[in-house]
Design a protein around this motif. Structure first.
Motif, short mmCIF file in Angstrom:
data_model
loop_
_atom_site.label_atom_id
_atom_site.label_comp_id
_atom_site.label_asym_id
_atom_site.label_seq_id
_atom_site.Cartn_x
_atom_site.Cartn_y
_atom_site.Cartn_z
N LEU A 68 54.36 35.19 40.40
CA LEU A 68 53.44 34.26 39.63
C LEU A 68 53.68 33.41 38.55
O LEU A 68 54.51 34.18 37.73
CB LEU A 68 52.22 35.43 39.26
CG LEU A 68 51.11 34.89 38.56
CD1 LEU A 68 50.20 34.28 39.43
CD2 LEU A 68 50.06 35.99 37.80
N TYR B 189 44.17 33.10 33.77
CA TYR B 189 44.27 34.29 32.91
C TYR B 189 44.03 33.64 31.30
O TYR B 189 43.96 32.59 31.29
CB TYR B 189 45.88 34.80 32.87
CG TYR B 189 46.41 35.46 34.24
CD1 TYR B 189 46.15 36.74 34.07
CD2 TYR B 189 46.50 34.56 35.24
CE1 TYR B 189 46.92 37.44 35.24
CE2 TYR B 189 46.94 35.30 36.47
CZ TYR B 189 47.10 36.78 36.46
OH TYR B 189 47.25 37.53 37.64
N LEU C 84 52.34 34.63 30.49
CA LEU C 84 51.72 35.45 31.33
C LEU C 84 51.81 36.99 31.02
O LEU C 84 51.11 37.74 31.22
CB LEU C 84 52.39 35.41 32.79
CG LEU C 84 51.50 34.39 33.78
CD1 LEU C 84 52.15 34.19 35.06
CD2 LEU C 84 50.01 34.95 33.70
N GLY D 73 51.18 40.27 29.53
CA GLY D 73 50.14 40.72 28.82
C GLY D 73 48.89 40.03 28.68
O GLY D 73 47.87 40.34 27.90
N ALA D 74 48.87 39.10 29.69
CA ALA D 74 47.88 38.13 29.82
C ALA D 74 46.55 39.00 30.49
O ALA D 74 46.87 39.78 31.37
CB ALA D 74 48.03 36.82 30.40
N SER D 75 45.25 38.58 30.59
CA SER D 75 44.39 39.07 31.02
C SER D 75 43.75 38.28 32.20
O SER D 75 43.37 37.11 32.02
CB SER D 75 43.18 39.57 30.19
OG SER D 75 43.60 40.26 29.08
N LEU D 76 43.71 38.70 33.46
CA LEU D 76 42.98 38.15 34.36
C LEU D 76 41.67 37.91 34.21
O LEU D 76 40.83 38.65 33.92
CB LEU D 76 43.37 38.81 35.72
CG LEU D 76 42.97 38.20 37.24
CD1 LEU D 76 43.36 36.98 37.37
CD2 LEU D 76 42.86 39.21 38.12
N PRO E 143 37.18 39.43 38.33
CA PRO E 143 38.19 38.61 38.12
C PRO E 143 39.33 38.58 39.20
O PRO E 143 39.65 37.74 39.66
CB PRO E 143 39.01 39.07 37.08
CG PRO E 143 38.43 40.44 36.58
CD PRO E 143 37.03 40.59 37.15
N ALA E 144 39.39 39.79 40.24
CA ALA E 144 40.23 39.69 40.89
C ALA E 144 39.57 39.42 42.52
O ALA E 144 40.26 39.36 43.40
CB ALA E 144 40.87 41.09 41.23
N ILE F 167 34.94 43.40 31.53
CA ILE F 167 35.21 43.16 30.02
C ILE F 167 36.63 43.05 29.97
O ILE F 167 37.39 43.85 30.35
CB ILE F 167 34.59 44.36 29.25
CG1 ILE F 167 33.21 44.52 29.62
CG2 ILE F 167 35.04 44.17 27.66
CD1 ILE F 167 32.46 45.70 28.76
N VAL F 168 36.85 41.85 29.11
CA VAL F 168 38.37 41.78 28.91
C VAL F 168 38.11 41.19 27.15
O VAL F 168 37.44 40.63 26.80
CB VAL F 168 38.70 40.01 29.23
CG1 VAL F 168 40.00 39.85 28.77
CG2 VAL F 168 38.58 40.23 30.82
N GLN G 86 50.65 31.54 42.58
CA GLN G 86 51.78 32.38 43.16
C GLN G 86 51.94 32.09 44.66
O GLN G 86 50.74 32.21 45.59
CB GLN G 86 51.48 33.91 43.16
CG GLN G 86 52.49 34.86 43.76
CD GLN G 86 52.00 36.28 43.48
OE1 GLN G 86 51.08 36.78 43.26
NE2 GLN G 86 53.30 37.09 43.57
#
Lengths: 67, 175
Positions: B42, B81, B88, B90-93, B124-125, B140-141, B156
């Motif tokens: 990715l 993200y 990337l 530690g990034a949040s999807l 998000p997924a 929640i992010v 990816q």
């Protein structure tokens, strides 16, 4: 280098606690998605866990969830 | 035709007048991002900056992108993200536009709401080109608007010979 510190059912990253709320998904040979109470976090082998370097994503995930 | 030049600072009762609009385009790119090929890891094709304190209080953040894939059929994903650095780790999807698509163009637009220190997104997924569909839950992010944030448009490849690129991307704030 980002260091993750394991805690029961989670980890500390950048001084914030993250608690697992799902199963970690390996998405490539160096990366995984960790579902937590603060969102799905992308983690990879550039991170250390408890100051230990990992070169295998499966061992990385095992160490991350061993806390 | 008369050309009007406005210069200097206009004030009302000592307060500077500031032109603003709602919604507001925070960042956009209409050129190709980094072409991702030769790998199945990715990777970021385009990152857009949300400068610190751009978002205050409650807001809706809308982001869109067009991806182009060439190569084999299936196996790749187009995701978004957020992170406080253009990396990337530690990034949040926050969204998945599509997963396992063939050689094609993909365009999607998704929205999230921001309340104080949280960014709330719809599953998000789960692959979806828009939010105009059915989701089972909101996620929640963590989000800190007082620092720089980057919206990372990622791809990816399913196969190492595939090629993916973000052709255009945009982030808009409603507040």
């Amino acid at each position: 280098m980002l260091n993750l510190v394991t805690i029961p059912n989670g980890f500390i990253m950048n001084s914030s606690d993250y608690l697992f709320d799902g199963e970690i998904e390996i998405i490539s040979e160096t990366q995984c998605h960790a579902p937590t109470d603060k969102g799905i976090i992308l983690l990879d082998l550039s991170c250390t866990i408890n100051d230990v370097v990992y070169t295998d994503i499966n061992l990385f995930v095992s160490a991350l969830t061993a806390g | 035709m008369t050309n009007i030049n406005i210069s200097g600072q206009y004030k009302v009762n000592g307060t500077p007048l500031v032109l603003s609009s709602n919604p507001k385009v925070i960042a956009l790119s209409a050129t190709d991002g980094t072409v991702i090929t030769g790998t199945t890891v990715l990777a970021i094709s385009r990152s857009l900056l949300i400068p610190a304190n751009t978002i205050t209080g409650q807001s809706v953040l809308e982001f869109m992108a067009r991806y182009q894939k060439t190569g084999t059929t299936g196996g790749n994903s187009c995701t978004v993200y957020v992170n406080t650095s253009p990396t990337l780790t530690g990034a949040s999807l926050v969204a998945t536009f599509a997963s396992s698509i063939g050689p094609t163009l993909v365009q999607g637009i998704r929205s999230v709401r921001i309340n104080t220190s949280n960014l709330l997104t719809l599953q998000p997924a789960t692959g979806s080109f828009s939010d105009y569909t059915t989701f089972s839950s909101e996620s929640i992010v963590s989000f800190n608007a007082s620092v720089d944030n980057y919206i990372l448009f990622c791809v990816q490849n399913g196969f190492i010979g595939d090629s993916n690129v973000v052709q255009m991307a945009r982030v808009v704030k409603y507040a």
